[in-house]
Design a protein around this motif. Structure first.
Motif, PDB file in Angstrom:
ATOM      1  N   PHE A 182     -88.962 -41.157 -71.366  1.00 25.90           N
ATOM      2  CA  PHE A 182     -87.801 -41.987 -71.048  1.00 25.90           C
ATOM      3  C   PHE A 182     -88.095 -42.988 -69.935  1.00 25.90           C
ATOM      4  O   PHE A 182     -87.207 -43.767 -69.564  1.00 25.90           O
ATOM      5  CB  PHE A 182     -86.616 -41.111 -70.663  1.00 25.90           C
ATOM      6  N   LEU A 183     -89.314 -42.970 -69.409  1.00 23.52           N
ATOM      7  CA  LEU A 183     -89.721 -44.031 -68.497  1.00 23.52           C
ATOM      8  C   LEU A 183     -89.867 -45.359 -69.234  1.00 23.52           C
ATOM      9  O   LEU A 183     -89.799 -46.435 -68.629  1.00 23.52           O
ATOM     10  CB  LEU A 183     -91.046 -43.670 -67.815  1.00 23.52           C
ATOM     11  N   ILE A 184     -90.068 -45.265 -70.557  1.00 18.43           N
ATOM     12  CA  ILE A 184     -90.233 -46.465 -71.374  1.00 18.43           C
ATOM     13  C   ILE A 184     -88.862 -47.008 -71.760  1.00 18.43           C
ATOM     14  O   ILE A 184     -87.962 -46.251 -72.148  1.00 18.43           O
ATOM     15  CB  ILE A 184     -91.054 -46.149 -72.640  1.00 18.43           C
ATOM     16  N   SER A 185     -88.713 -48.288 -71.635  1.00 19.48           N
ATOM     17  CA  SER A 185     -87.473 -48.943 -72.074  1.00 19.48           C
ATOM     18  C   SER A 185     -87.806 -50.314 -72.643  1.00 19.48           C
ATOM     19  O   SER A 185     -88.842 -50.902 -72.312  1.00 19.48           O
ATOM     20  CB  SER A 185     -86.479 -49.082 -70.913  1.00 19.48           C
ATOM     21  N   CYS A 186     -86.952 -50.795 -73.495  1.00 28.54           N
ATOM     22  CA  CYS A 186     -87.115 -52.119 -74.088  1.00 28.54           C
ATOM     23  C   CYS A 186     -86.128 -53.090 -73.448  1.00 28.54           C
ATOM     24  O   CYS A 186     -85.029 -52.694 -73.049  1.00 28.54           O
ATOM     25  CB  CYS A 186     -86.872 -52.055 -75.598  1.00 28.54           C
ATOM     26  N   PRO A 187     -86.489 -54.348 -73.337  1.00 28.75           N
ATOM     27  CA  PRO A 187     -85.560 -55.319 -72.751  1.00 28.75           C
ATOM     28  C   PRO A 187     -84.330 -55.510 -73.633  1.00 28.75           C
ATOM     29  O   PRO A 187     -84.401 -55.388 -74.857  1.00 28.75           O
ATOM     30  CB  PRO A 187     -86.396 -56.600 -72.672  1.00 28.75           C
ATOM     31  N   ASN A 188     -83.216 -55.775 -72.983  1.00 33.19           N
ATOM     32  CA  ASN A 188     -81.980 -56.021 -73.725  1.00 33.19           C
ATOM     33  C   ASN A 188     -82.082 -57.303 -74.548  1.00 33.19           C
ATOM     34  O   ASN A 188     -82.692 -58.281 -74.119  1.00 33.19           O
ATOM     35  CB  ASN A 188     -80.803 -56.164 -72.759  1.00 33.19           C
ATOM     36  N   MET A 189     -81.498 -57.253 -75.734  1.00 33.44           N
ATOM     37  CA  MET A 189     -81.383 -58.481 -76.510  1.00 33.44           C
ATOM     38  C   MET A 189     -80.385 -59.393 -75.808  1.00 33.44           C
ATOM     39  O   MET A 189     -79.318 -58.951 -75.372  1.00 33.44           O
ATOM     40  CB  MET A 189     -80.901 -58.162 -77.933  1.00 33.44           C
ATOM     41  N   PRO A 190     -80.701 -60.673 -75.665  1.00 39.88           N
ATOM     42  CA  PRO A 190     -79.784 -61.573 -74.948  1.00 39.88           C
ATOM     43  C   PRO A 190     -78.460 -61.725 -75.676  1.00 39.88           C
ATOM     44  O   PRO A 190     -78.427 -61.976 -76.883  1.00 39.88           O
ATOM     45  CB  PRO A 190     -80.562 -62.889 -74.904  1.00 39.88           C
ATOM     46  N   MET A 191     -77.372 -61.533 -74.945  1.00 36.06           N
ATOM     47  CA  MET A 191     -76.033 -61.757 -75.481  1.00 36.06           C
ATOM     48  C   MET A 191     -75.335 -62.792 -74.608  1.00 36.06           C
ATOM     49  O   MET A 191     -75.251 -62.635 -73.383  1.00 36.06           O
ATOM     50  CB  MET A 191     -75.220 -60.465 -75.524  1.00 36.06           C
ATOM     51  N   ALA A 192     -74.844 -63.828 -75.226  1.00 34.52           N
ATOM     52  CA  ALA A 192     -74.208 -64.921 -74.501  1.00 34.52           C
ATOM     53  C   ALA A 192     -72.995 -64.419 -73.735  1.00 34.52           C
ATOM     54  O   ALA A 192     -72.129 -63.742 -74.290  1.00 34.52           O
ATOM     55  CB  ALA A 192     -73.797 -66.026 -75.470  1.00 34.52           C
ATOM     56  N   GLY A 193     -72.961 -64.734 -72.450  1.00 33.63           N
ATOM     57  CA  GLY A 193     -71.846 -64.344 -71.600  1.00 33.63           C
ATOM     58  C   GLY A 193     -71.958 -62.962 -71.024  1.00 33.63           C
ATOM     59  O   GLY A 193     -71.134 -62.560 -70.203  1.00 33.63           O
ATOM     60  N   VAL A 194     -72.998 -62.194 -71.443  1.00 31.68           N
ATOM     61  CA  VAL A 194     -73.183 -60.828 -70.934  1.00 31.68           C
ATOM     62  C   VAL A 194     -74.524 -60.705 -70.221  1.00 31.68           C
ATOM     63  O   VAL A 194     -74.585 -60.365 -69.031  1.00 31.68           O
ATOM     64  CB  VAL A 194     -73.082 -59.794 -72.075  1.00 31.68           C
ATOM     65  N   THR A 195     -75.610 -60.969 -70.933  1.00 39.20           N
ATOM     66  CA  THR A 195     -76.943 -60.907 -70.331  1.00 39.20           C
ATOM     67  C   THR A 195     -77.648 -62.254 -70.356  1.00 39.20           C
ATOM     68  O   THR A 195     -78.783 -62.355 -69.892  1.00 39.20           O
ATOM     69  CB  THR A 195     -77.815 -59.867 -71.066  1.00 39.20           C
ATOM     70  N   ALA A 196     -77.028 -63.246 -70.920  1.00 42.46           N
ATOM     71  CA  ALA A 196     -77.629 -64.584 -70.997  1.00 42.46           C
ATOM     72  C   ALA A 196     -76.513 -65.620 -70.948  1.00 42.46           C
ATOM     73  O   ALA A 196     -75.377 -65.345 -71.354  1.00 42.46           O
ATOM     74  CB  ALA A 196     -78.446 -64.741 -72.283  1.00 42.46           C
ATOM     75  N   PRO A 197     -76.815 -66.822 -70.446  1.00 46.67           N
ATOM     76  CA  PRO A 197     -75.788 -67.863 -70.373  1.00 46.67           C
ATOM     77  C   PRO A 197     -75.606 -68.554 -71.715  1.00 46.67           C
ATOM     78  O   PRO A 197     -76.463 -68.511 -72.593  1.00 46.67           O
ATOM     79  CB  PRO A 197     -76.355 -68.828 -69.327  1.00 46.67           C
ATOM     80  N   TYR A 198     -74.466 -69.155 -71.885  1.00 45.49           N
ATOM     81  CA  TYR A 198     -74.248 -70.010 -73.048  1.00 45.49           C
ATOM     82  C   TYR A 198     -75.104 -71.273 -72.913  1.00 45.49           C
ATOM     83  O   TYR A 198     -75.462 -71.692 -71.814  1.00 45.49           O
ATOM     84  CB  TYR A 198     -72.779 -70.415 -73.149  1.00 45.49           C
ATOM     85  N   ILE A 199     -75.456 -71.838 -74.050  1.00 49.48           N
ATOM     86  CA  ILE A 199     -76.231 -73.068 -74.047  1.00 49.48           C
ATOM     87  C   ILE A 199     -75.421 -74.183 -73.358  1.00 49.48           C
ATOM     88  O   ILE A 199     -74.223 -74.337 -73.593  1.00 49.48           O
ATOM     89  CB  ILE A 199     -76.602 -73.484 -75.484  1.00 49.48           C
ATOM     90  N   ASN A 200     -76.122 -74.920 -72.501  1.00 53.78           N
ATOM     91  CA  ASN A 200     -75.515 -76.037 -71.767  1.00 53.78           C
ATOM     92  C   ASN A 200     -74.408 -75.582 -70.819  1.00 53.78           C
ATOM     93  O   ASN A 200     -73.523 -76.355 -70.455  1.00 53.78           O
ATOM     94  CB  ASN A 200     -74.950 -77.098 -72.723  1.00 53.78           C
ATOM     95  N   SER A 201     -74.432 -74.282 -70.457  1.00 52.88           N
ATOM     96  CA  SER A 201     -73.443 -73.787 -69.512  1.00 52.88           C
ATOM     97  C   SER A 201     -73.790 -74.272 -68.113  1.00 52.88           C
ATOM     98  O   SER A 201     -74.937 -74.176 -67.666  1.00 52.88           O
ATOM     99  CB  SER A 201     -73.402 -72.258 -69.538  1.00 52.88           C
TER     100      SER A 201
END
Length: 435
Positions: A182-201
């Motif tokens: 469980f030390l291994i983890s994968c990066p979160n998939m980008p979700m707009a407004g949650v883990t990533a910004p909207y385009i041109n925000s």
């Protein structure tokens, strides 16, 4: 299948609102258990020839200093013996620590079985049905194979009570080492407004904000969560929050394809401003490693289940075996099986990034922080595995086997067990000469 078989629905298993026909499994398992009970009822109270082995078996019950609590031949047949029987079990430290070890193992088993599919779903961006099916492929062979193999090893090696507990210690140690997966983890998939910004925000403070200039006129509400994967590789909370129009076409695999999505960056290809229903596929290549070590954890956890049960039966007197099993299962269910999902669920909820909004109240978690989720799963696994290992070690260290008589030592060297006392000689004589 949908939970209501007669109700048609346009939902698919990839949709978070999908509810499978969970009740069919209970009907099938209940019917199978009912049918199997009939041949079990055909067995006699004692199998033919079993008395010979009962007489030949040497007791391995934990020795209590106080001789006044040793059970007699008629002990346990009346309700008056119940308090004394409980007191005898409480004075048996090996039995107590085996019960506590079973409770910690049950906590881990129920917690991981409940949230293991959720872990796979979050780490590798799978649908709930795919994660549950994949986790089932791990649990069935690992759990069933480990249970069978544990009993086979104890029988093949002819281990005594102390040897059985040592085997449980070894299995707990190996599963403890495997839990570090469980030390291994994968990066979160980008979700707009949650883990990533909207385009041109213009503004992005790394905080939850599903609204943007591209969807401000759409009148979107958070009550309907239906993630879509944009052509730009970013997930969106719903087609509305992606700025998509109401028109869509059917894709080849049955998924909906939404068109004219204003929040998705246009590109030179024909797939610009398109979004497909469901989560974006993860590019994480660690699934095989995680599945292999998860299989190992489950295997070694179930590998000591039957040996631990065998040690429990051997560390108490013959007249207390049924009662000891009843007490043990009460403790295992009360201290392990019931609070297990609650403990794991409370820890995993801390890593939630996106909660369901039900009239201002928190509902289910839609999205987890993968790194935090792995860390909390590791902490919970280490805590319960360490506790189980400590309890097995204490059961081994505090176990006091009965003294070995010279006669039993000679008989053991010849491959059998001696029969002690005149009662055993009389019973053996009657077995060999029924007349």
């Amino acid at each position: 299948m949908y939970t209501e078989l007669s109700s048609p629905t346009d939902l698919t298993p990839e949709n978070p609102l999908w509810v499978g026909a969970w009740w069919i499994g209970f009907l099938g398992a209940g019917a199978a258990a009912f049918l199997i009970s009939f041949p079990i009822l055909g067995y006699p109270q004692q199998l033919p020839g079993s008395q010979r082995y009962v007489v030949m078996r040497v007791s391995e019950a934990h020795q209590v200093k106080d001789d006044s609590h040793k059970p007699g031949p008629d002990f346990g047949k009346t309700i008056k013996d119940l308090p004394k029987s409980v007191l005898m079990l409480l004075k048996n430290p090996t039995f107590i620590f085996l019960c506590l070890a079973g409770a910690t193992e049950a906590t881990l088993i129920t917690g991981v079985s409940t949230f293991g599919p959720k872990f796979l779903e979050s780490q590798f961006s799978l649908s709930a049905s795919e994660a549950a099916t994949l986790f089932g492929y791990l649990v069935v062979p690992a759990g069933g194979g480990g249970t069978f193999l544990g009993g086979f090893i104890v029988n093949k090696l002819k281990l005594h009570c102390s040897g059985v507990i040592r085997f449980c210690v070894l299995c707990s140690l190996l599963s403890l080492i495997s839990i570090f997966i469980f030390l291994i983890s994968c990066p979160n998939m980008p979700m707009a407004g949650v883990t990533a910004p909207y385009i041109n925000s213009v503004l992005w403070e790394n905080s939850l904000n599903l609204s943007a200039a591209c969807n401000v006129d759409c009148g979107c509400v958070q009550d309907h969560y239906s993630p879509v994967c944009g052509a730009d590789g970013i997930m969106y909370y719903s087609p509305c929050y992606a700025g998509c129009s109401g028109t869509y076409t059917e894709h080849d695999n049955g998924k909906k394809v939404y068109q004219n999505c204003s929040c998705i960056a246009s590109n030179m290809s024909m797939d610009g401003e398109l979004a497909v229903s469901g989560k974006c596929s993860s590019s994480c290549q660690k699934m095989s490693l995680v599945l292999a070590f998860t299989f190992t954890v489950i295997l070694f956890t179930f590998l000591c289940s039957i040996p631990a049960l065998t040690a429990t039966l051997r560390c108490v007197s013959d007249s207390q075996r049924s009662f000891a099993l009843g007490i043990q299962w009460i403790l295992v269910r009360t201290l392990g099986g019931i609070p297990g999902p609650i403990a794991f669920g409370s820890m995993i909820d801390i890593s939630c990034l996106l909660w369901q909004n039900q009239s201002g109240q928190k509902g289910s978690c839609y999205m987890y922080q993968n790194s935090a989720m792995s860390s909390y799963m590791l902490i919970a696994g280490l805590v319960y595995k360490l506790l189980g290992l400590v309890f097995f070690l204490l059961a081994l260290l505090l176990y006091k086997p009965p003294p070995v008589s010279p006669a039993s030592s000679v008989d053991k060297a010849s491959g059998g067990h001696s029969v002690k006392g005149s009662q055993g000689e009389t019973l053996m004589s009657s077995l060999s000469n029924p007349s």
